[in-house]
Design a protein around this motif. Structure first.
Motif, short mmCIF file in Angstrom:
data_model
loop_
_atom_site.label_atom_id
_atom_site.label_comp_id
_atom_site.label_asym_id
_atom_site.label_seq_id
_atom_site.Cartn_x
_atom_site.Cartn_y
_atom_site.Cartn_z
N VAL A 75 7.44 -0.18 2.18
CA VAL A 75 8.36 0.92 1.98
C VAL A 75 9.32 0.96 3.16
CG1 VAL A 75 8.60 3.41 1.71
CG2 VAL A 75 6.68 2.22 0.65
N HIS A 117 13.08 2.77 4.86
CA HIS A 117 14.00 3.89 4.76
C HIS A 117 15.26 3.52 3.99
CE1 HIS A 117 15.64 1.58 8.11
NE2 HIS A 117 16.78 2.21 7.90
N SER A 151 14.80 8.32 -0.38
CA SER A 151 13.60 9.11 -0.60
C SER A 151 13.15 8.95 -2.06
CB SER A 151 13.87 10.58 -0.30
OG SER A 151 14.92 11.07 -1.12
N TYR A 197 9.26 8.56 -4.75
CA TYR A 197 7.81 8.43 -4.84
C TYR A 197 7.49 7.29 -5.80
CZ TYR A 197 7.87 10.62 -9.47
OH TYR A 197 8.10 10.89 -10.78
N TYR A 228 7.99 9.14 0.16
CA TYR A 228 8.63 8.65 1.39
C TYR A 228 9.99 9.31 1.57
CZ TYR A 228 10.38 5.48 -2.24
OH TYR A 228 10.89 4.97 -3.40
N THR A 262 10.58 5.68 8.66
CA THR A 262 10.35 6.23 7.31
C THR A 262 9.06 7.05 7.36
OG1 THR A 262 11.41 4.34 6.25
CG2 THR A 262 9.95 5.70 4.87
N TYR A 263 9.15 8.31 6.97
CA TYR A 263 7.98 9.18 6.93
C TYR A 263 7.28 9.02 5.58
CZ TYR A 263 10.21 11.34 10.96
OH TYR A 263 10.80 11.57 12.18
N LEU A 264 5.98 8.91 5.65
CA LEU A 264 5.20 8.68 4.43
C LEU A 264 4.12 9.76 4.27
CD1 LEU A 264 4.52 4.83 4.73
CD2 LEU A 264 6.39 5.95 3.55
#
Length: 583
Positions: A237, A239, A243, A245, A259, A268-270
């Protein structure tokens, strides 16, 4: 296909129709469930993305604050002066005093930072000066890594990811001389951040249950956690994907991943949730709905079979009875174990069919009796037709002989007798006009008048409009003959015999009455039953009554009773049916 469906039995059509309806309902339920669960997935994503956005914003705010803090420290005049003194060289004692001053200055600037574990200053000689609650010495390799990363950013902030030996995130920055914008390197600043506490506070809602909050760098390296339970880098995954799913499978286990790209870092925040943990209830609901639908389908199918049998069973039994009627069996009886039909449409069909069969049976019996009566009448007529021409010739000879010698009475009797014989044995019509029947009675009275003379008083009151009304042949003459036999013969005085007719409401009542002694009730019963047969024609009242009923129906026939003034009164009840006199 159309012909096949048309030839199917009704119960199979009903079962097929109900099954098709259940399949349509099942497909509709499937698509509704699919839409519902997709909406549920979207809702989970929205909630997860919302929590993830909130966590990412909090993390990035702290990182920005850390960037400001490191900039403040790196540009602080006291710290730059102390590092410059160290760079210029001095005695150990001087360096010791400077080190104490650096620590105190670091404490005064960033001592109250919430998520800072420790501050580390590295001078140009790579000597470390630290301060903080958890101020562990950095390893030589870690110091070299910090120096290398900060050199690449030339005074900008750099983040050095945690390692196995140190789980803290390091925010590093080169310290350059800002006096007169000389930008000479004075040292390196390293601030260790407590990632565990930071993400525990800011990403708590994301980490509920079996979920996991993670950060991936642009190169796929895991920023957080340092020792993830799953290989986060294998999720692929970035960035750059924006964003969203999706479902990903790692080591045979499925995960629901939300994400969100960072607006501040190349991160990238997961939000990683085990698929089974989230959708276990959903899968259970799907399976339950399928099992319930299958059970309901089977129950409805069984109910359809029972319903179709309840509808078609009576029809099939009625069809079997119709086949029996085709074979000539007109009896209607319940089969063994069969109950009385219900009051629905099929039951009404059974009742109507039973009434129809009973009526047919009655008509067959009536027709059989009628045919027997006709055969009997024909047989008696054949017996009466013994050489009629011989009788006619003989009577004609007697008539001419009587006329020749002047015996008028004998001539009248012979002519009347000939007419009576000719009327009784000629013609096949069962119905004759009333005036023809009265003519026969007139000839009969002519003979009897010669015999009884003034003792016989015959009267006739027939309206002219009823002369052409049809009556059974030889139906009135036998009644007049009975009146002469049972009324005139026992009397000494004159016997009045009256024939009269009246019409009302389409019904003619033709009455023969006398003023004789009357007929005893036992004699009436015997005449009505046919046990007592009058002399003469041999035609009894019962025979006349049966002929009238056979010809016109059960609503017509004979009425026998006493005359009000004494004597007997016999009435023929007949419908008014006319024959064209010109035919």
């Amino acid at each position: 296909m159309k012909a096949f469906y048309s030839n199917l039995r009704i119960k199979y059509k009903l079962v097929g129709l109900i099954s098709l309806m259940m399949l349509v309902i099942g497909l509709a339920t499937y698509f509704v469930m699919r839409f519902t669960f997709e909406a549920y997935d979207d809702e989970i994503y929205r909630q997860s993305a919302s929590a993830l956005n909130s966590a990412s914003l909090g993390v990035e705010k702290e990182l920005r604050d850390m960037e400001k803090l490191t900039f403040t420290i790196a540009t602080d005049g006291s710290i730059q002066r102390y590092l410059d003194v160290i760079k210029q060289g001095g005695s150990d004692y001087d360096n010791f005093l400077v080190a104490i001053s650096l620590q105190e200055r670091l404490l005064s600037i960033g001592g109250f930072a919430k998520y800072v574990l420790s501050f580390h200053l590295i001078d140009v000689y790579q000597r470390e000066y630290k301060h903080g609650a958890n101020a562990n010495m950095l390893s030589a390799g870690r110091i070299e890594e910090v120096i290398a990363e900060t050199e690449r950013n030339i005074g900008g902030i750099s983040y050095i990811f945690p390692e196995n030996g140190d789980g803290a995130l390091i925010a590093g920055r080169q310290i350059r001389q800002v006096r007169n914008l000389e930008l000479d390197i004075l040292g390196t600043l390293a601030v260790r951040l407590d990632l565990a506490r930071l993400f525990r506070d800011l990403a708590g809602p994301v980490n509920q249950g079996d979920g996991m909050f993670a950060i991936l760098a642009g190169d796929g390296q895991s920023v957080y956690p340092t020792n993830p339970s799953i290989d986060v880098s294998a999720l692929n995954v970035s960035h750059r994907d924006g964003s969203g799913y999706e479902m990903r499978e790692v080591n045979g286990e499925r995960f629901f991943i939300t994400y969100v790209p960072s607006n501040y870092m190349d991160w990238t925040y997961l939000n990683i949730q085990p698929y089974d943990a989230i959708f276990r209830k959903t899968e259970t609901a799907k399976q339950s709905v399928f099992v319930i639908y299958l059970i309901v389908f089977l129950l409805v199918l069984m109910a359809a079979l029972w319903f179709s049998r309840s509808v078609t069973g009576p029809i099939e039994r009625l069809s079997d009875r119709m086949k029996r009627v085709q074979m000539g069996h007109f009896e209607y009886a319940l089969l063994p174990g069969e109950r009385e039909p219900a009051m629905d449409e099929a039951g009404l069909l059974h009742r109507n069919f039973r009434i129809m069969v009973e009526r047919i049976n009655e008509l067959i019996n009536e027709n059989y009796v009628k045919q027997l009566a006709i055969k009997d009448t024909e047989f008696k007529a054949l017996q009466a037709q013994i050489n009629p021409h011989f009788l006619y010739n003989t009577l004609e000879s007697i008539n001419w002989s009587a006329k020749a010698v002047g015996h008028k009475q004998i001539s009248v009797m012979v002519e009347s007798l000939g007419y009576l014989l000719r009327s009784s044995i000629s013609g096949k019509e069962p119905l004759v006009p009333l005036q023809e029947e009265m003519a026969t009675i007139g000839h009969y009275i002519s003979i009897q008048a010669i015999r009884f003379e003034e003792r016989l008083d015959f009267r006739s009151h027939i309206p002219a409009r009823l002369n052409d009304c049809l009556v059974p042949k030889l139906s009135v003459q036998p009644i007049v003959e009975n009146a002469i036999q049972y009324a005139l013969e026992p009397m000494i005085d004159t016997c009045v015999i009256t024939v009269e007719a009246e019409e009302s409401g389409g019904i003619m009542r033709l009455t023969v009455s006398d003023n004789g002694p009357g007929i005893q009730h036992d004699v009436l019963a015997r005449l009505d039953s046919g046990e007592l047969v009058p002399r003469g024609t041999g035609i009894g009242l019962r025979n006349i009554d049966e002929r009238i009923r056979l010809l016109f129906g059960e609503g017509y026939g004979l009425e026998v009773g006493d005359n009000k003034g004494g004597g007997t009164r016999i009435t023929l009840v007949l419908p008014v049916e006319m024959r064209d006199p010109h035919v």
